[in-house]
Design an enzyme around this catalytic site. Structure first.
Site, mmCIF file in Angstrom:
data_model
loop_
_atom_site.group_PDB
_atom_site.id
_atom_site.type_symbol
_atom_site.label_atom_id
_atom_site.label_comp_id
_atom_site.label_asym_id
_atom_site.label_seq_id
_atom_site.Cartn_x
_atom_site.Cartn_y
_atom_site.Cartn_z
ATOM 1 N N GLU A 35 -5.524 -6.197 0.379
ATOM 2 C CA GLU A 35 -4.599 -7.262 0.734
ATOM 3 C C GLU A 35 -5.303 -8.496 1.284
ATOM 4 O OE1 GLU A 35 -0.906 -4.256 1.856
ATOM 5 O OE2 GLU A 35 -2.109 -5.147 3.447
ATOM 6 N N GLY A 101 7.316 -1.374 -0.224
ATOM 7 C CA GLY A 101 8.228 -0.663 -1.113
ATOM 8 C C GLY A 101 9.525 -1.429 -1.239
ATOM 9 N N MET A 211 4.998 -1.218 6.971
ATOM 10 C CA MET A 211 4.587 -0.549 8.200
ATOM 11 C C MET A 211 3.955 -1.457 9.261
ATOM 12 S SD MET A 211 3.028 2.931 6.425
ATOM 13 C CE MET A 211 2.717 3.762 7.986
ATOM 14 N N GLU A 212 4.041 -2.783 9.074
ATOM 15 C CA GLU A 212 3.370 -3.670 10.032
ATOM 16 C C GLU A 212 4.164 -4.921 10.427
ATOM 17 O OE1 GLU A 212 0.783 -1.221 7.720
ATOM 18 O OE2 GLU A 212 1.750 -3.038 6.928
ATOM 19 N N ASP A 235 6.136 -0.630 -5.328
ATOM 20 C CA ASP A 235 6.926 0.542 -5.715
ATOM 21 C C ASP A 235 8.362 0.331 -5.255
ATOM 22 O OD1 ASP A 235 7.301 1.981 -2.908
ATOM 23 O OD2 ASP A 235 5.206 1.324 -3.017
#
Length: 267
Positions: A35, A101, A211-212, A235
């Site tokens: 990333e 996601g 998640m961040e 995804d």
């Protein structure tokens, strides 16, 4: 040790935002290597600075001074790296890039969500008057908002820059990548369940999950530093999420990085 702004507040009892003096530099963060690699490769005159074990790379994108770092995965790592970034470099704005996601059924891998707002989807507590809440508590004792809003100026820059970028398609998708502004939710779990996706959609009207982002947003909200989160979908967060993520994350991360580079040029 004064590297953590949280500790600084506890010791001094002075507002963090009052102590913060921004410098003419933009902070660029991503959760893991893919990333941030393209962003770091695009820097002119890169220099490495290690702060309490975390590696930051300074340089320029065009005429703009930036500092880039990999936060690591999860909310604690993201918050810690963001605190170190703000304390050591004092950026005037922060841009977070990465994969996510998809939870919006109209979106597909390769699409990009510009986070108009972020929220913690895995946080819940009981207030002093015995009421359940999903609002986090600020260090001042006040309640944070459920949704951390994006900086409006950065959001406009991102929406404008997105029109100038040619994104790489993901082979299994049915159309070129789309860019939308929406809601990104954050939790310390990799989502790979259609049932969980439905819940996030119902509870938050979420377009993407990761998640961040909300952890970075909460730190920046405390210090009043402008923030924008950019997420490229790897995804659909369903039972095939792990397989799809491993197949498509490099393309998704590349698209996110392309947009970040374009946004920086608009400042």
């Amino acid at each position: 040790m004064n590297k953590f702004l949280v500790l600084l507040l506890l010791v001094s009892h002075i507002s963090l935002a009052q102590r913060y003096k921004p410098q003419p530099i933009t902070g660029l963060l991503g959760a893991f290597g893919a990333e941030v690699t393209l962003v770091k490769q695009s820097l002119k005159n890169p220099k490495t600075v290690v702060v309490d074990g975390v590696t930051f790379t300074t340089g320029r994108i065009g005429k703009h001074k930036v500092v880039v770092a990999e936060t690591g995965i999860g909310k604690v790592n993201a918050a810690m790296t963001t605190a170190l970034l703000l304390d050591h470099f004092r950026p005037q704005r922060v841009l977070f890039t990465g994969i996510a996601g998809g939870t919006n059924p109209d979106l597909q891998p390769g699409d990009i969500v510009i986070a108009g707002r972020t929220a913690h989807h895995d946080y819940q507590s009981i207030t002093f008057d015995q009421k359940p809440t999903i609002q986090t508590r600020a260090l001042s004792g006040q309640m944070n908002p459920v949704y951390f809003p994006a900086d409006s100026i950065m959001l406009q820059h991102a929406q404008t820059a997105a029109k100038t970028v040619t994104f790489d398609p993901i082979p299994v998708t049915t159309r070129p990548p789309a860019v939308v502004t929406g809601t990104v939710v954050t939790g310390d779990q990799f989502i790979s369940s259609a049932q969980k996706v439905a819940q996030l959609r119902q509870d938050f009207n979420a377009d993407a999950t990761e998640m961040e982002g909300a952890a970075v947003a909460q730190v920046c909200h405390e210090i009043q530093v402008p923030l924008l989160v950019i997420r490229s979908l790897s995804d659909r967060a369903d039972s095939n999420a792990r397989r799809d993520m491993l197949s498509f994350y490099e393309t998704a991360a590349r698209n996110s990085a392309k947009l970040v580079l374009a946004i920086v040029q608009t400042f």
